[in-house]
Design an enzyme around this catalytic site. Structure first.
Site, PDB file in Angstrom:
ATOM      1  N   GLU A   1      -4.471  -1.828  -7.565  1.00 57.42           N
ATOM      2  CA  GLU A   1      -5.387  -1.985  -8.704  1.00 57.42           C
ATOM      3  C   GLU A   1      -6.816  -2.238  -8.226  1.00 57.42           C
ATOM      4  O   GLU A   1      -7.027  -3.022  -7.293  1.00 57.42           O
ATOM      5  CB  GLU A   1      -4.949  -3.166  -9.578  1.00 57.42           C
TER       6      GLU A   1
ATOM      7  N   ASP B  32       4.617  -3.468 -11.240  1.00 53.15           N
ATOM      8  CA  ASP B  32       4.721  -4.934 -11.236  1.00 53.15           C
ATOM      9  C   ASP B  32       4.848  -5.467 -12.667  1.00 53.15           C
ATOM     10  O   ASP B  32       5.061  -6.667 -12.871  1.00 53.15           O
ATOM     11  CB  ASP B  32       3.572  -5.601 -10.464  1.00 53.15           C
ATOM     12  N   SER B  33       4.785  -4.557 -13.659  1.00 56.42           N
ATOM     13  CA  SER B  33       5.121  -4.934 -15.034  1.00 56.42           C
ATOM     14  C   SER B  33       6.548  -5.471 -15.096  1.00 56.42           C
ATOM     15  O   SER B  33       6.914  -6.139 -16.069  1.00 56.42           O
ATOM     16  CB  SER B  33       4.976  -3.729 -15.968  1.00 56.42           C
TER      17      SER B  33
ATOM     18  N   LYS C 240       0.855   1.887  -5.153  1.00 62.30           N
ATOM     19  CA  LYS C 240      -0.238   1.815  -6.140  1.00 62.30           C
ATOM     20  C   LYS C 240      -0.996   0.506  -5.958  1.00 62.30           C
ATOM     21  O   LYS C 240      -0.380  -0.541  -5.726  1.00 62.30           O
ATOM     22  CB  LYS C 240       0.315   1.910  -7.565  1.00 62.30           C
TER      23      LYS C 240
ATOM     24  N   ASP D 165       4.455  -0.482  -6.704  1.00 54.84           N
ATOM     25  CA  ASP D 165       3.223  -1.158  -7.139  1.00 54.84           C
ATOM     26  C   ASP D 165       3.004  -2.390  -6.258  1.00 54.84           C
ATOM     27  O   ASP D 165       3.841  -3.300  -6.223  1.00 54.84           O
ATOM     28  CB  ASP D 165       3.447  -1.598  -8.602  1.00 54.84           C
TER      29      ASP D 165
ATOM     30  N   GLU E 268      -5.895   2.838 -17.372  1.00 49.61           N
ATOM     31  CA  GLU E 268      -5.211   2.063 -18.415  1.00 49.61           C
ATOM     32  C   GLU E 268      -6.239   1.428 -19.358  1.00 49.61           C
ATOM     33  O   GLU E 268      -7.262   0.878 -18.905  1.00 49.61           O
ATOM     34  CB  GLU E 268      -4.355   0.949 -17.783  1.00 49.61           C
TER      35      GLU E 268
HETATM   36  O1  KIV Z   1       3.003  -2.166 -13.601  1.00 40.30           O
HETATM   37  C1  KIV Z   1       3.055  -1.138 -14.280  1.00 40.30           C
HETATM   38  O2  KIV Z   1       4.068  -0.798 -14.887  1.00 40.30           O
HETATM   39  C2  KIV Z   1       1.864  -0.322 -14.339  1.00 40.30           C
HETATM   40  C3  KIV Z   1       1.829   0.823 -15.298  1.00 40.30           C
HETATM   41  C4  KIV Z   1       1.790   0.357 -16.680  1.00 40.30           C
HETATM   42  C5  KIV Z   1       0.745   1.779 -14.983  1.00 40.30           C
HETATM   43  O3  KIV Z   1       0.938  -0.574 -13.635  1.00 40.30           O
END
Ligand code: KIV
Length: 285
Positions: A114, A43-44, A112, A82, A181
């Protein structure tokens, strides 16, 4: 194709592995061809591709749009989607529905999430339904407002103990890997040694089983001062700037396009006859 079983084997055989984020078809194809075992549609992308100030505004539909493109480009990598903010927080049912969309519509092999706490039950449920779960502890960007910024976590004994306890609980619940992280290196090493499943670090030192970086950071596409944990393996922003200026200059002074980039009626202007009528964006990608 890389599977979660391979990722577990990496840990058991002491084989360190790299993970990169990917957000589109072409970068996924390049990274996949380069043999990257895991691609994370993080989600970055909200920050590096969509220009949001944090990851919080990213929606599930936006994530799916990018996940589908990555799935079209990759053939061998394990693809992890994510789950964005508020796509799994309301209830276990909501989490199942969102994760299901990543698998069915997005072409992802895993998701993924969090955090610890309530994520444990969600991890248990998803895993029991055949959806592999990677979890993310430490500096969890979706908690930015609670953390008071993007700050290193786990510095106090209490915080470190919490992260270690969460990691163990999530392993028990069936997570196949844990991203750590922005935590002190010795904590990441301790968590890694305490777990049977692999850890993947970002800003967590060299003691984790794998490492993950954001594609645009690693390639120097993002500019300005990079966080300490980023290593730039290329400076593509500089290359793009130089190429764009040269292109504009050559258009301006008439040196581009030259005869080798132009078509003619009798086919003599192009050196390769077969390329004459090929008018396709990204040909050969
Ligand atoms: O969103 C993302 O890219 C991430 C990574 C930096 C682990 O969660």
């Amino acid at each position: 194709m890389t599977t979660v079983l391979d990722v577990q084997r990496f840990k058991e055989e002491g084989q360190r592995f790299a993970v990169l984020t990917a957000y589109d078809y072409l970068s996924a194809k390049i990274l996949d061809d380069a043999g990257m075992p895991i691609l994370l549609v993080g989600d970055s992308l909200g920050m590096v591709v969509l220009g949001y100030p944090t990851t919080l505004p990213v929606t599930l539909d936006e994530m799916l749009h990018h996940a589908k493109a990555v799935a079209r480009g990759a053939r061998q990598a394990l693809l992890v989607g994510d789950m964005p903010f508020m796509s799994y927080h309301a209830s276990v049912e909501q989490a199942i529905a969102s994760a299901g969309r990543f698998i069915q519509e997005g072409g992802m092999h895993a998701v993924k999430l969090e955090g610890g706490g309530r994520i444990v039950e969600i991890t248990r449920q998803l895993t029991s339904m055949g959806i592999p779960v990677m979890v993310h502890l430490g500096l969890t960007p979706q908690f930015v407002n609670q953390m008071g910024g993007f700050k290193v976590q786990g510095k106090s004994d209490k915080q470190a103990a919490r992260i270690l306890a969460d990691a163990k609980e999530l392993e028990q619940a069936g997570a196949f890997s844990i991203v750590l992280e922005g935590v002190p290196s010795d904590l990441a090493t301790r968590v890694t040694k305490a777990l049977r499943i692999p850890t993947i670090g970002i800003g967590a030192g060299s003691g984790t089983d794998g490492q993950v970086l954001v594609f645009h950071d690693m390639l120097g596409l993002t500019t300005g001062k990079a966080p300490k944990f980023v290593k730039r393996y290329a400076n593509l922003a500089d290359d793009i700037t130089r190429a764009a200026k040269q292109y504009a200059q050559e258009v301006g002074d008439g040196t581009f396009p030259g005869p080798e980039h132009s078509y003619s009626a009798n086919g003599t202007a192009a050196p390769v006859k077969a390329q004459l009528d090929e008018v396709k964006y990204g040909a050969g990608a």
